[in-house]
Scaffold this motif. Structure first.
Motif, PDB file in Angstrom:
ATOM      1  N   THR A  84     -16.727  24.316  -0.999  1.00  0.00           N
ATOM      2  CA  THR A  84     -17.669  23.600  -0.100  1.00  0.00           C
ATOM      3  C   THR A  84     -16.976  24.184   1.180  1.00  0.00           C
ATOM      4  OG1 THR A  84     -17.681  21.672  -1.541  1.00  0.00           O
ATOM      5  CG2 THR A  84     -18.816  21.487   0.932  1.00  0.00           C
ATOM      6  N   GLY A 131     -16.937  23.788   5.503  1.00  0.00           N
ATOM      7  CA  GLY A 131     -17.452  22.896   6.929  1.00  0.00           C
ATOM      8  C   GLY A 131     -18.077  23.805   7.728  1.00  0.00           C
ATOM      9  N   GLY A 174     -16.261  26.459   9.053  1.00  0.00           N
ATOM     10  CA  GLY A 174     -15.511  27.654   8.963  1.00  0.00           C
ATOM     11  C   GLY A 174     -14.365  27.868  10.061  1.00  0.00           C
ATOM     12  N   HIS A 175     -13.844  26.753  10.532  1.00  0.00           N
ATOM     13  CA  HIS A 175     -12.772  27.042  11.618  1.00  0.00           C
ATOM     14  C   HIS A 175     -11.493  27.104  10.937  1.00  0.00           C
ATOM     15  CE1 HIS A 175     -15.838  26.322  14.330  1.00  0.00           C
ATOM     16  NE2 HIS A 175     -14.888  26.342  15.362  1.00  0.00           N
ATOM     17  N   SER A 176     -11.164  27.176   9.577  1.00  0.00           N
ATOM     18  CA  SER A 176      -9.942  27.315   9.112  1.00  0.00           C
ATOM     19  C   SER A 176      -9.656  28.934   9.110  1.00  0.00           C
ATOM     20  CB  SER A 176      -9.881  27.035   7.737  1.00  0.00           C
ATOM     21  OG  SER A 176      -9.919  25.601   7.491  1.00  0.00           O
ATOM     22  N   THR A 199      -9.561  29.380   2.805  1.00  0.00           N
ATOM     23  CA  THR A 199      -9.609  28.277   2.178  1.00  0.00           C
ATOM     24  C   THR A 199     -11.028  27.968   1.656  1.00  0.00           C
ATOM     25  OG1 THR A 199      -9.206  25.821   2.157  1.00  0.00           O
ATOM     26  CG2 THR A 199      -9.652  27.079   4.147  1.00  0.00           C
ATOM     27  N   ASP A 216      -7.699  19.447  19.157  1.00  0.00           N
ATOM     28  CA  ASP A 216      -8.441  19.947  20.599  1.00  0.00           C
ATOM     29  C   ASP A 216      -9.421  20.354  20.507  1.00  0.00           C
ATOM     30  OD1 ASP A 216      -7.639  22.151  19.084  1.00  0.00           O
ATOM     31  OD2 ASP A 216      -5.859  22.759  20.741  1.00  0.00           O
ATOM     32  N   GLN A 253     -15.356  21.029  13.896  1.00  0.00           N
ATOM     33  CA  GLN A 253     -15.005  20.688  12.458  1.00  0.00           C
ATOM     34  C   GLN A 253     -15.990  19.861  12.012  1.00  0.00           C
ATOM     35  OE1 GLN A 253     -12.758  20.125  15.168  1.00  0.00           O
ATOM     36  NE2 GLN A 253     -10.956  21.037  14.291  1.00  0.00           N
ATOM     37  N   THR A 254     -16.317  19.888  10.605  1.00  0.00           N
ATOM     38  CA  THR A 254     -16.729  18.492  10.123  1.00  0.00           C
ATOM     39  C   THR A 254     -15.695  17.844   9.641  1.00  0.00           C
ATOM     40  OG1 THR A 254     -16.517  19.637   7.828  1.00  0.00           O
ATOM     41  CG2 THR A 254     -18.599  20.384   8.999  1.00  0.00           C
ATOM     42  N   GLY A 304     -14.068  18.917   6.346  1.00  0.00           N
ATOM     43  CA  GLY A 304     -13.267  20.067   6.598  1.00  0.00           C
ATOM     44  C   GLY A 304     -11.983  19.774   7.275  1.00  0.00           C
ATOM     45  N   THR A 334      -7.623  19.931   5.460  1.00  0.00           N
ATOM     46  CA  THR A 334      -6.573  20.701   5.543  1.00  0.00           C
ATOM     47  C   THR A 334      -5.369  20.065   6.440  1.00  0.00           C
ATOM     48  OG1 THR A 334      -7.493  21.402   7.803  1.00  0.00           O
ATOM     49  CG2 THR A 334      -8.262  22.812   5.859  1.00  0.00           C
ATOM     50  N   THR A 340      -6.074  18.267   9.345  1.00  0.00           N
ATOM     51  CA  THR A 340      -6.014  18.603  10.787  1.00  0.00           C
ATOM     52  C   THR A 340      -5.573  17.242  11.695  1.00  0.00           C
ATOM     53  OG1 THR A 340      -7.999  19.961  10.379  1.00  0.00           O
ATOM     54  CG2 THR A 340      -7.989  18.643  12.828  1.00  0.00           C
ATOM     55  N   HIS A 341      -4.886  17.545  12.740  1.00  0.00           N
ATOM     56  CA  HIS A 341      -4.295  16.464  13.459  1.00  0.00           C
ATOM     57  C   HIS A 341      -4.325  16.765  15.057  1.00  0.00           C
ATOM     58  CE1 HIS A 341      -1.368  19.569  15.012  1.00  0.00           C
ATOM     59  NE2 HIS A 341      -1.729  20.133  13.607  1.00  0.00           N
ATOM     60  N   LEU A 362     -16.310  16.377  -1.369  1.00  0.00           N
ATOM     61  CA  LEU A 362     -16.716  14.879  -0.610  1.00  0.00           C
ATOM     62  C   LEU A 362     -17.682  14.748  -0.116  1.00  0.00           C
ATOM     63  CD1 LEU A 362     -13.224  15.305   1.666  1.00  0.00           C
ATOM     64  CD2 LEU A 362     -13.727  13.282  -0.382  1.00  0.00           C
ATOM     65  N   ARG A 379       3.025  20.123  19.271  1.00  0.00           N
ATOM     66  CA  ARG A 379       2.472  18.686  19.078  1.00  0.00           C
ATOM     67  C   ARG A 379       3.297  17.910  18.386  1.00  0.00           C
ATOM     68  NH1 ARG A 379      -3.812  20.181  18.299  1.00  0.00           N
ATOM     69  NH2 ARG A 379      -3.009  21.998  17.081  1.00  0.00           N
ATOM     70  N   HIS A 424       0.251  24.284   7.813  1.00  0.00           N
ATOM     71  CA  HIS A 424      -0.908  23.767   8.041  1.00  0.00           C
ATOM     72  C   HIS A 424      -1.999  24.548   6.953  1.00  0.00           C
ATOM     73  CE1 HIS A 424      -4.930  22.770   9.545  1.00  0.00           C
ATOM     74  NE2 HIS A 424      -4.386  22.071  10.725  1.00  0.00           N
TER      75      HIS A 424
HETATM   76  C1  LIG Z   1     -10.355  26.631  17.805  1.00  0.00           C
HETATM   77  C2  LIG Z   1      -9.759  25.986  16.545  1.00  0.00           C
HETATM   78  C3  LIG Z   1      -9.160  24.551  17.275  1.00  0.00           C
HETATM   79  C4  LIG Z   1      -8.326  23.975  16.287  1.00  0.00           C
HETATM   80  N1  LIG Z   1      -7.787  22.847  16.436  1.00  0.00           N
HETATM   81  C5  LIG Z   1      -7.061  22.175  15.526  1.00  0.00           C
HETATM   82  C6  LIG Z   1      -6.195  21.190  15.875  1.00  0.00           C
HETATM   83  O1  LIG Z   1      -6.179  20.506  17.172  1.00  0.00           O
HETATM   84  N2  LIG Z   1      -5.517  20.311  15.223  1.00  0.00           N
HETATM   85  C7  LIG Z   1      -5.488  20.949  13.903  1.00  0.00           C
HETATM   86  O2  LIG Z   1      -4.613  20.393  13.053  1.00  0.00           O
HETATM   87  N3  LIG Z   1      -6.346  21.984  13.413  1.00  0.00           N
HETATM   88  C8  LIG Z   1      -6.913  22.690  14.213  1.00  0.00           C
HETATM   89  N4  LIG Z   1      -7.859  23.807  13.704  1.00  0.00           N
HETATM   90  C9  LIG Z   1      -7.770  24.015  12.470  1.00  0.00           C
HETATM   91  C10 LIG Z   1      -9.154  23.272  11.847  1.00  0.00           C
HETATM   92  O3  LIG Z   1      -9.175  21.828  12.225  1.00  0.00           O
HETATM   93  C11 LIG Z   1      -8.974  23.283  10.412  1.00  0.00           C
HETATM   94  O4  LIG Z   1      -8.892  24.630   9.922  1.00  0.00           O
HETATM   95  C12 LIG Z   1     -10.348  22.535   9.542  1.00  0.00           C
HETATM   96  O5  LIG Z   1     -10.161  22.532   8.361  1.00  0.00           O
HETATM   97  C13 LIG Z   1     -11.632  23.085   9.994  1.00  0.00           C
HETATM   98  O6  LIG Z   1     -12.635  22.468   9.527  1.00  0.00           O
HETATM   99  P1  LIG Z   1     -14.032  23.145   9.035  1.00  0.00           P
HETATM  100  O7  LIG Z   1     -15.016  21.989   9.038  1.00  0.00           O
HETATM  101  O8  LIG Z   1     -14.450  23.993   9.762  1.00  0.00           O
HETATM  102  O9  LIG Z   1     -13.788  23.204   7.689  1.00  0.00           O
HETATM  103  P2  LIG Z   1     -13.601  24.598   6.789  1.00  0.00           P
HETATM  104  O10 LIG Z   1     -12.511  25.597   7.605  1.00  0.00           O
HETATM  105  O11 LIG Z   1     -15.061  25.249   6.629  1.00  0.00           O
HETATM  106  O12 LIG Z   1     -12.864  24.123   5.468  1.00  0.00           O
HETATM  107  C14 LIG Z   1     -11.906  23.736   5.463  1.00  0.00           C
HETATM  108  C15 LIG Z   1     -11.524  23.192   4.021  1.00  0.00           C
HETATM  109  O13 LIG Z   1     -12.234  21.884   3.781  1.00  0.00           O
HETATM  110  C16 LIG Z   1     -12.741  22.157   2.306  1.00  0.00           C
HETATM  111  N5  LIG Z   1     -13.956  21.315   2.566  1.00  0.00           N
HETATM  112  C17 LIG Z   1     -15.134  21.450   3.649  1.00  0.00           C
HETATM  113  N6  LIG Z   1     -15.972  20.415   3.354  1.00  0.00           N
HETATM  114  C18 LIG Z   1     -15.756  19.803   2.096  1.00  0.00           C
HETATM  115  C19 LIG Z   1     -16.107  18.609   1.263  1.00  0.00           C
HETATM  116  N7  LIG Z   1     -17.369  18.230   1.716  1.00  0.00           N
HETATM  117  N8  LIG Z   1     -15.607  18.303   0.297  1.00  0.00           N
HETATM  118  C20 LIG Z   1     -14.463  18.915   0.041  1.00  0.00           C
HETATM  119  N9  LIG Z   1     -13.621  19.918   0.565  1.00  0.00           N
HETATM  120  C21 LIG Z   1     -14.570  20.265   1.705  1.00  0.00           C
HETATM  121  C22 LIG Z   1     -12.954  23.416   2.356  1.00  0.00           C
HETATM  122  O14 LIG Z   1     -13.454  23.777   1.170  1.00  0.00           O
HETATM  123  C23 LIG Z   1     -11.791  24.248   2.927  1.00  0.00           C
HETATM  124  O15 LIG Z   1     -10.891  23.978   1.875  1.00  0.00           O
HETATM  125  C24 LIG Z   1      -8.398  24.312  14.792  1.00  0.00           C
HETATM  126  C25 LIG Z   1      -9.205  25.447  14.584  1.00  0.00           C
HETATM  127  C26 LIG Z   1      -9.838  26.333  15.515  1.00  0.00           C
HETATM  128  C27 LIG Z   1     -10.481  27.592  15.163  1.00  0.00           C
END
Ligand SMILES: Cc1cc2nc3c(=O)[nH]c(=O)nc-3n(C[C@H](O)[C@H](O)[C@H](O)COP(=O)(O)OP(=O)(O)OC[C@H]3O[C@@H](n4cnc5c(N)ncnc54)[C@H](O)[C@@H]3O)c2cc1C
Length: 443
Positions: free
Chosen positions: A57, A59, A61-63, A67, A120, A124-125, A128, A132, A134-135, A183, A348, A397
């Motif tokens: 799945t 979210g 795509g911000h990882s 992943t 920050d 993100q969803t 997502g 991972t 996220t904090h 989820l 942080r 992370h």
């Molecule tokens: C500009 C930028 C700023 C950021 N700032 C922070 C920050 O302040 N703090 C921090 O900790 N991180 C930060 N990140 C990292 C980011 O929060 C994480 O990588 C987060 O996972 C991205 O969420 P996403 O919705 O894009 O998920 P994705 O990157 O698309 O997916 C992440 C993971 O979640 C899983 N997933 C998604 N949806 C579901 C679901 N419904 N059920 C089960 N699994 C699922 C995916 O399979 C994958 O393993 C940042 C990233 C960027 C690019």
């Protein structure tokens, strides 16, 4: 649309290309399916599970890690979003797992509620972000997944399981890197809406490092950025306030975020990338422009920044007491080896939490993040820096670049075996294990 970077073009071959926000991770899954709701999700997942397919799945795509990649079935659940139910008295709010944080924040605001802490950005969803670990930042505040009171997760049989408070299932699913199933919804413990006073100011790095414990105890949210080759930190302090709102103006946002950061900043990074010897001078030059600014606004507008420059990032979670020393060693390594890292390092802090494979599992944590412009090479430098983090038993992370495997990660997580037990129960056939999950969590 899942997020600003979402790329689901149909290619000539009939496959779909998908690329993450930073542009370095991409895949061409056999099927990329945006389900219309939970009913269709059950049909699609059930059929894929019965056929023994690999299911991931995505979210927003911000990882930065691979992943969210799949060669087989990539699911987009952006239509499973929004507030499902809310109890203002308890603050418990159930939301669809595909809800983008910006939308969640707006909906909570209308209910007079808020998330107690956020990262920050807000692109993100919720699924997502929690998956991972996220904090945000705050000595007394854990990561976002710690707000989850209950969750609903779909297995490869298309059935939904309810994960109850206190169960190992919930402790595993809060931070699971997508490995346990899809989820579908999470119930979050929110707090009454609040305003924050934010002060950004340059400070002497040595004073910040020496006073780190005191500063992080006195302020609810503290973080800082520092350019290698300089000893000046840009500190960000945010505390709750009842003072009248004094938000950033649209003109200030446009000038700061679009013109200076995305325009001039991006250009400067591209140029310095080509002229390695210019990086120390550019760092000192940029530091000279740091100035104090203030803002009072609704909490989620203060937490979220625009990040217009695209980059790659590695972030490690270290036992809090080693944070300042480790940061100093990273700066020293970059400077003595003349690594071409022109972007600032971010530092942080968070409280520990009990999610089984959270980076902050049962330990107060300092996070140190290194960034590299997306046009520049990062791997050899991140690998060298990672050696320092590993000396302090650092945990990566899950959504940010690192070079670890399940074998060497397991000893860092005291409840690793309990996580694997839940994985065996919820995903015995490993339908939800893509290449990254297998690499970092094992087969
Ligand atoms: C500009 C930028 C700023 C950021 N700032 C922070 C920050 O302040 N703090 C921090 O900790 N991180 C930060 N990140 C990292 C980011 O929060 C994480 O990588 C987060 O996972 C991205 O969420 P996403 O919705 O894009 O998920 P994705 O990157 O698309 O997916 C992440 C993971 O979640 C899983 N997933 C998604 N949806 C579901 C679901 N419904 N059920 C089960 N699994 C699922 C995916 O399979 C994958 O393993 C940042 C990233 C960027 C690019």
């Amino acid at each position: 649309m899942v997020g600003e970077n979402y790329d689901a073009r149909k290619l000539g071959s009939g496959g779909h290309a998908w690329t993450n926000w930073a542009g370095h991770q991409s895949c061409r899954p056999r099927d990329l399916i945006r389900v219309s709701g939970v009913g269709e999700l059950a049909e699609v997942v059930g059929a894929a599970g019965a056929a023994g397919r690999q299911i991931t799945t995505v979210g927003s795509g911000h990882s930065f890690t691979p992943t969210a990649l799949s060669d087989d079935l990539l699911l987009d659940i952006s239509r499973i979003s929004g507030v499902i139910s809310a109890d203002r008295d308890s603050g418990l709010v159930e939301v669809g797992a595909g809800t983008v944080l910006a939308d969640l924040n707006r909906e909570l605001d209308h209910l007079g509620l808020a998330m107690p802490n956020l990262g920050d950005i807000d692109r993100q969803t919720i699924a997502g972000a929690v998956s991972t670990g996220t904090h945000g930042t705050g000595r007394a505040l854990p990561n976002i997944s710690a707000q989850i009171e209950k969750a609903r997760i779909m297995g490869a049989d298309g059935e939904i399981r309810e994960l109850e408070p206190g169960s190992d299932g919930l402790l595993a699913a809060r931070v699971a890197v997508g490995s346990l199933g899809v989820l579908v919804s999470v119930t979050l413990r929110t707090v009454p809406a609040f305003n924050l006073h934010r002060v950004d100011a340059p400070m002497d790095l040595d004073q910040v490092l020496a006073g780190f414990d005191r500063i992080t105890e006195e302020n609810e949210h503290f973080e800082f950025f520092v350019f290698p080759y300089t000893r000046t930190a840009l500190t960000l302090i945010r505390n709750r306030t009842d003072q009248p709102l004094a938000p950033r103006s649209q003109a200030d946002r446009f000038l700061g975020d679009v013109v200076v950061e995305n325009g001039l900043g991006d250009l400067a990074l591209r140029l310095t990338g080509r002229f390695r010897s210019a990086i120390p001078k550019m760092a000192r030059f940029s530091t000279g422009f740091m100035s104090q600014s203030e803002q009072i606004d609704v909490s989620h507008r203060v937490f979220a920044n625009y990040r217009t420059i695209r980059f790659n990032e590695m972030e490690y979670a270290l036992p809090a007491e080693h944070g300042p020393e480790a940061l100093d060693r990273v700066l020293e390594l970059i400077e003595t080896e003349n690594f071409p890292l022109a972007m600032p390092i971010e530092c942080r802090i968070s409280a520990g939490d009990d999610a089984l494979i959270s980076q902050a599992h049962e330990r107060p944590t300092v996070y140190i993040a290194v960034h590299q412009h997306r046009t520049m090479e990062y791997e050899p430098y991140f690998r060298e820096i990672e050696r320092i983090f590993r000396e302090y038993d650092g945990r990566p992370h899950w959504g940010k670049l690192h070079f670890r495997t399940a074998e060497d990660l397991a000893p860092s997580f005291p409840r690793w075996a309990d996580f694997q037990k839940v994985r065996d129960e919820l995903d015995p056939n490993r339908n939800f294990s893509n290449a990254y999950v297998t690499e970092v969590l094992g087969a």
